[in-house]
Design a protein around this motif. Sequence first.
Motif, mmCIF file in Angstrom:
data_model
loop_
_atom_site.group_PDB
_atom_site.id
_atom_site.type_symbol
_atom_site.label_atom_id
_atom_site.label_comp_id
_atom_site.label_asym_id
_atom_site.label_seq_id
_atom_site.Cartn_x
_atom_site.Cartn_y
_atom_site.Cartn_z
ATOM 1 N N SER A 63 1.008 -5.000 -8.108
ATOM 2 C CA SER A 63 1.347 -6.289 -7.497
ATOM 3 C C SER A 63 2.180 -6.094 -6.235
ATOM 4 O O SER A 63 2.018 -6.847 -5.261
ATOM 5 N N GLU A 64 3.034 -5.078 -6.211
ATOM 6 C CA GLU A 64 3.797 -4.792 -4.996
ATOM 7 C C GLU A 64 2.884 -4.351 -3.857
ATOM 8 O O GLU A 64 3.084 -4.744 -2.700
ATOM 9 N N THR A 65 1.877 -3.562 -4.174
ATOM 10 C CA THR A 65 0.920 -3.119 -3.149
ATOM 11 C C THR A 65 0.127 -4.298 -2.603
ATOM 12 O O THR A 65 -0.082 -4.404 -1.389
ATOM 13 N N VAL A 66 -0.299 -5.194 -3.477
ATOM 14 C CA VAL A 66 -1.031 -6.388 -3.029
ATOM 15 C C VAL A 66 -0.174 -7.207 -2.070
ATOM 16 O O VAL A 66 -0.648 -7.645 -1.011
ATOM 17 N N LYS A 67 1.090 -7.402 -2.397
ATOM 18 C CA LYS A 67 2.004 -8.158 -1.533
ATOM 19 C C LYS A 67 2.190 -7.454 -0.186
ATOM 20 O O LYS A 67 2.192 -8.097 0.863
ATOM 21 N N LYS A 68 2.360 -6.128 -0.227
ATOM 22 C CA LYS A 68 2.564 -5.362 0.996
ATOM 23 C C LYS A 68 1.336 -5.440 1.898
ATOM 24 O O LYS A 68 1.452 -5.682 3.103
ATOM 25 N N LEU A 95 -5.141 3.150 13.323
ATOM 26 C CA LEU A 95 -3.877 3.377 12.627
ATOM 27 C C LEU A 95 -3.653 2.351 11.517
ATOM 28 O O LEU A 95 -3.191 2.694 10.427
ATOM 29 N N PHE A 96 -4.006 1.106 11.781
ATOM 30 C CA PHE A 96 -3.867 0.060 10.768
ATOM 31 C C PHE A 96 -4.770 0.348 9.570
ATOM 32 O O PHE A 96 -4.329 0.317 8.419
ATOM 33 N N SER A 97 -6.027 0.668 9.836
ATOM 34 C CA SER A 97 -6.977 0.952 8.760
ATOM 35 C C SER A 97 -6.596 2.220 8.005
ATOM 36 O O SER A 97 -6.753 2.298 6.781
ATOM 37 N N PHE A 98 -6.098 3.216 8.720
ATOM 38 C CA PHE A 98 -5.660 4.450 8.076
ATOM 39 C C PHE A 98 -4.478 4.173 7.146
ATOM 40 O O PHE A 98 -4.409 4.696 6.032
ATOM 41 N N ARG A 99 -3.561 3.334 7.597
ATOM 42 C CA ARG A 99 -2.414 2.970 6.758
ATOM 43 C C ARG A 99 -2.876 2.238 5.500
ATOM 44 O O ARG A 99 -2.385 2.509 4.398
ATOM 45 N N LEU A 100 -3.821 1.308 5.660
ATOM 46 C CA LEU A 100 -4.355 0.615 4.487
ATOM 47 C C LEU A 100 -5.016 1.601 3.532
ATOM 48 O O LEU A 100 -4.840 1.518 2.310
ATOM 49 N N SER A 101 -5.762 2.528 4.083
ATOM 50 C CA SER A 101 -6.421 3.542 3.263
ATOM 51 C C SER A 101 -5.410 4.327 2.443
ATOM 52 O O SER A 101 -5.609 4.583 1.246
ATOM 53 N N TYR A 102 -4.314 4.723 3.068
ATOM 54 C CA TYR A 102 -3.262 5.451 2.366
ATOM 55 C C TYR A 102 -2.654 4.597 1.257
ATOM 56 O O TYR A 102 -2.439 5.070 0.132
ATOM 57 N N LEU A 103 -2.378 3.323 1.562
ATOM 58 C CA LEU A 103 -1.789 2.438 0.558
ATOM 59 C C LEU A 103 -2.729 2.240 -0.626
ATOM 60 O O LEU A 103 -2.294 2.225 -1.785
ATOM 61 N N PHE A 104 -4.023 2.095 -0.352
ATOM 62 C CA PHE A 104 -5.001 1.947 -1.431
ATOM 63 C C PHE A 104 -5.080 3.216 -2.279
ATOM 64 O O PHE A 104 -5.164 3.139 -3.508
ATOM 65 N N LEU A 105 -5.031 4.361 -1.635
ATOM 66 C CA LEU A 105 -5.076 5.629 -2.365
ATOM 67 C C LEU A 105 -3.845 5.774 -3.258
ATOM 68 O O LEU A 105 -3.954 6.121 -4.441
ATOM 69 N N GLU A 106 -2.687 5.517 -2.686
ATOM 70 C CA GLU A 106 -1.441 5.602 -3.449
ATOM 71 C C GLU A 106 -1.458 4.629 -4.632
ATOM 72 O O GLU A 106 -1.089 4.988 -5.755
ATOM 73 N N ALA A 107 -1.917 3.405 -4.388
ATOM 74 C CA ALA A 107 -1.980 2.399 -5.447
ATOM 75 C C ALA A 107 -2.963 2.805 -6.541
ATOM 76 O O ALA A 107 -2.711 2.575 -7.731
#
Length: 67
Positions: free
Chosen positions: A50-55, A19-31
Amino acid sequence: MFNFQHLPQVCMNYKQHFLFSFRLSYLFLEASVKALIHAVIPDFYITSSSETVKKIDHLIKTSGCRA
């Protein structure tokens, strides 16, 4: 079936890590999509990278092992 060595190193079970890795994957895709749009139209998504990097930094620092 598998004896993953990485999971104990990050203090997560398989489901938590998935779930953690999937969430990161989604954030990277969105970014990535936002960065592409920003490249074409500079006035859109000005601070999204920069907001994505902080998150993501916050998520990594507060997940798994908190020694």
